[in-house]
Design a protein around this motif. Sequence first.
Motif, PDB file in Angstrom:
ATOM      1  N   MET A   1     -92.066 -27.512 -70.267  1.00  0.00           N
ATOM      2  CA  MET A   1     -93.471 -27.780 -70.513  1.00  0.00           C
ATOM      3  C   MET A   1     -93.624 -28.236 -71.960  1.00  0.00           C
ATOM      4  O   MET A   1     -93.118 -27.621 -72.878  1.00  0.00           O
ATOM      5  N   LEU A   3     -95.194 -28.911 -75.540  1.00  0.00           N
ATOM      6  CA  LEU A   3     -96.022 -28.093 -76.423  1.00  0.00           C
ATOM      7  C   LEU A   3     -97.488 -28.511 -76.359  1.00  0.00           C
ATOM      8  O   LEU A   3     -98.383 -27.674 -76.341  1.00  0.00           O
ATOM      9  N   HIS A   5     -99.122 -29.785 -73.828  1.00  0.00           N
ATOM     10  CA  HIS A   5     -99.689 -29.275 -72.579  1.00  0.00           C
ATOM     11  C   HIS A   5     -99.990 -27.782 -72.703  1.00  0.00           C
ATOM     12  O   HIS A   5    -101.056 -27.320 -72.285  1.00  0.00           O
ATOM     13  N   LYS A   6     -99.068 -27.046 -73.292  1.00  0.00           N
ATOM     14  CA  LYS A   6     -99.260 -25.604 -73.470  1.00  0.00           C
ATOM     15  C   LYS A   6    -100.457 -25.319 -74.370  1.00  0.00           C
ATOM     16  O   LYS A   6    -101.302 -24.474 -74.056  1.00  0.00           O
ATOM     17  N   ASP A   7    -100.552 -26.042 -75.468  1.00  0.00           N
ATOM     18  CA  ASP A   7    -101.651 -25.822 -76.411  1.00  0.00           C
ATOM     19  C   ASP A   7    -103.005 -26.142 -75.783  1.00  0.00           C
ATOM     20  O   ASP A   7    -103.983 -25.419 -75.993  1.00  0.00           O
ATOM     21  N   GLY A   9    -103.689 -25.950 -72.630  1.00  0.00           N
ATOM     22  CA  GLY A   9    -103.940 -24.861 -71.681  1.00  0.00           C
ATOM     23  C   GLY A   9    -104.445 -23.611 -72.365  1.00  0.00           C
ATOM     24  O   GLY A   9    -105.374 -22.947 -71.870  1.00  0.00           O
ATOM     25  N   LEU A  10    -103.855 -23.276 -73.511  1.00  0.00           N
ATOM     26  CA  LEU A  10    -104.310 -22.100 -74.257  1.00  0.00           C
ATOM     27  C   LEU A  10    -105.743 -22.273 -74.755  1.00  0.00           C
ATOM     28  O   LEU A  10    -106.549 -21.338 -74.686  1.00  0.00           O
ATOM     29  N   ALA A  29    -106.636 -32.837 -71.296  1.00  0.00           N
ATOM     30  CA  ALA A  29    -105.539 -32.151 -70.615  1.00  0.00           C
ATOM     31  C   ALA A  29    -105.143 -32.895 -69.339  1.00  0.00           C
ATOM     32  O   ALA A  29    -103.953 -33.058 -69.050  1.00  0.00           O
ATOM     33  N   THR A  36     -97.777 -37.571 -68.754  1.00  0.00           N
ATOM     34  CA  THR A  36     -96.487 -36.904 -68.596  1.00  0.00           C
ATOM     35  C   THR A  36     -95.862 -37.273 -67.250  1.00  0.00           C
ATOM     36  O   THR A  36     -94.672 -37.588 -67.176  1.00  0.00           O
TER      37      THR A  36
END
Length: 69
Positions: A1, A3, A5-7, A9-10, A29, A36
């Motif tokens: 995943m 970074l 995308h993770k950020d 999501g957070l 997002a 991606t």
Amino acid sequence: MALMHKDLGLALAAAHEARVPMPATAQVAQTYAAATAGGLGHLDFSAILRAIERWAALEPNPGSGLGAA
């Protein structure tokens, strides 16, 4: 995943918990996820611009430093 995308999501999870709507962030997002899936996951936030350029059938600006994916 990635970074990015993770950020995203957070940020969206925190906003949801605080009951703060963030429609622009949600759209970013989704666009990043599509970028991606389209093979641009190796890029940072510039993947969003590259995806939009592809969808619009535009060539990237040579001075942007983005080059071909």
